[in-house]
Scaffold this active site. Structure first.
Site, short mmCIF file in Angstrom:
data_model
loop_
_atom_site.label_atom_id
_atom_site.label_comp_id
_atom_site.label_asym_id
_atom_site.label_seq_id
_atom_site.Cartn_x
_atom_site.Cartn_y
_atom_site.Cartn_z
N ASP A 75 46.32 48.87 40.36
CA ASP A 75 45.47 49.21 39.22
C ASP A 75 45.04 47.96 38.44
OD1 ASP A 75 47.83 48.42 38.09
OD2 ASP A 75 48.21 50.28 37.00
N CYS A 78 49.10 44.92 38.68
CA CYS A 78 50.23 44.86 39.60
C CYS A 78 51.08 43.61 39.42
CB CYS A 78 49.76 45.00 41.04
SG CYS A 78 48.49 43.82 41.49
N HIS A 252 46.47 41.84 45.62
CA HIS A 252 47.57 42.72 45.22
C HIS A 252 48.96 42.08 45.32
CE1 HIS A 252 49.36 46.50 44.21
NE2 HIS A 252 50.18 46.38 45.22
#
EC number: 3.4.19.12
Lengths: 258, 181
Positions: A75, A78, A252
């Site tokens: 989102d 992270c 990520h």
């Protein structure tokens, strides 16, 4: 067939964009925990197709060096959430560092206020942050901490406070960090645009700032398309002995356990 | 003619929903702070029974064409507040380069530059300063933006007419859920 796009000058397209963004976020939150349970590398392999030898090879490499992974929700928060959980989880069993960290965390509010952050709102985030830090110091289990990090309200407050710490640190050391900022922006503008708003992803700069602000060493293990067959890593700060391990795949961060 | 006094923060206690969430707790704090330390020229309060929906008033800043205007707004928060900005709309008619026809506002801090460090008080004062410091580069109302750039006198005339409307439109505005049935 798509309808022809007619620009309507009276329409607020910003809101339409934000609505679309909200729907994407809703879909993500329905499918991913903020912080997952520990999972093994075979589960991670399932993210990739069987033909994807580069990535599958790197997962084998990780498997030798690390035990397992915890995923975090994609989102845009992270890095902060992964760092926050991984570090506090460690403090559950490290009383010496806990005492040090608690002092740093307690002091941080006044530092932010002295840098010009509004006391009223800083206090709100700091109070919640310290509640969780306190909880870590009382006998607290990994399970309880995990539940706390999956309580969206509290979890996001923790993320906000970590963002504010990064913003504060970058601004405090603006002379140095200015050199790394692209696009002719000032450090303050960078913080307003890239650090403080929720959902903004983190780059090296934010990682450097957070690890320095809190005095916590982090190893980021990179899993990318590089051909070496192994995952490279980078320690923040350099030549430290890391206590938190994060797995970075383009865009990520997840948590690694050694 | 002078502006009518505007109903300010209601002194009635606010009903708190049973389940207190960070957003609701924070909004209670925001409201308390607005009452204890009210910024000049703005006021706001939650509507009865709903802490997530606020009514607010911004007084037109001095030495601007908006002077003496009393502009009403609604501020709609979500459970994601303060991590996400609220939706703010002018209820009173507005003529401003950065306000859309439906009253919604084009202001960076209410969109991509929102910071969770802003509170209700900061939101309202930012909108107030937008009134006297429009950004004609991101127009939401093309006519207003063009007049602002090219014909300041005509711009000010248009603004003055909505200032006057802001005093009179108040009387019909009793649909607020003020009365207990």
């Amino acid at each position: 067939m798509a309808e022809a796009f007619n620009f309507d000058p009276d329409k607020n397209y910003d809101e339409a964009t934000m609505e679309q963004q909200r729907n994407i976020e809703k879909e993500i939150s329905a499918n991913q925990a903020l912080v997952s349970f520990q999972i093994d590398f075979d589960t991670v392999s399932a993210d990739y197709s069987k033909e994807d030898e580069t990535y599958l090879g790197k997962i084998q490499d990780l498997k030798i060096k690390y035990k397992c992974v915890r995923r975090t929700r994609g989102d845009g928060n992270c890095f902060y959430r992964a760092f926050g959980f991984a570090y506090l989880e460690q403090l559950l069993t490290n009383q010496v560092d806990y005492a040090r960290f608690k002092e740093v965390a307690t002091r941080s509010k006044d530092e932010l206020v002295s840098l010009g952050f509004p006391q009223f709102t800083i206090e709100d985030f700091h109070d919640t942050f310290m509640d969780v830090v306190e909880k870590v110091g009382t006998p607290c289990t990994t399970k309880e901490l995990h539940e706390t990090f999956n309580d969206q309200g509290i979890s996001d407050y923790l993320v906000v406070y970590l963002r504010l710490l990064v913003s504060g640190y970058l601004q405090k050391k603006a002379d140095f960090y200015q050199n790394f900022i692209e696009g002719g922006r000032s450090v303050k503008e960078f913080c307003n645009q890239e650090v403080e708003p929720m959902g903004k992803e983190s780059d090296h700069l934010q990682v450097m700032a957070l690890t320095s602000a809190l005095g916590v060493a982090v190893r980021v293990v990179y899993m990318d398309r590089g051909e070496s067959g192994q995952c490279n890593h980078h320690d923040f700060p350099e030549e430290s002995s890391p206590s938190v391990y994060l797995l970075y795949r383009p865009g990520h961060y997840d948590i690694l356990y050694s | 003619m002078s502006p009518k006094p505007v109903r300010s923060a209601s002194p009635k206690p606010i009903t708190i929903a049973k389940m207190s969430t960070p957003a609701r707790r924070r909004l209670m704090r925001d409201f308390k702070r607005l009452q204890e330390d009210p910024p000049a020229g703005v006021s706001g309060a939650p509507t009865d029974n709903n802490i997530m929906l606020w009514n607010a008033v911004i007084f037109g800043p001095h030495d601007t064409p908006f002077e003496d205007g009393t502009f009403k707004l609604t501020v709609e928060f979500t459970e994601e507040y303060p991590n996400k900005p609220p939706t703010v709309r002018f209820v009173s008619k507005m003529f401003h380069p950065n306000v859309y026809a439906d009253g919604s506002i084009c202001l960076d801090i209410l969109q991509n530059r929102w910071s969770p460090t802003y509170d209700a008080s900061a939101i309202l004062t930012s909108i107030q300063s937008l009134l006297h410091d429009p950004n004609p580069n991101s127009p939401a109302n093309n006519e207003a933006a063009q007049l602002y750039r090219e014909n300041r006198r005509e711009y000010e005339k248009k603004v003055q007419s909505i200032v006057q409307e802001s005093w009179t439109s108040d009387s019909e505005d009793e649909e607020e859920p003020d009365k207990k049935s």
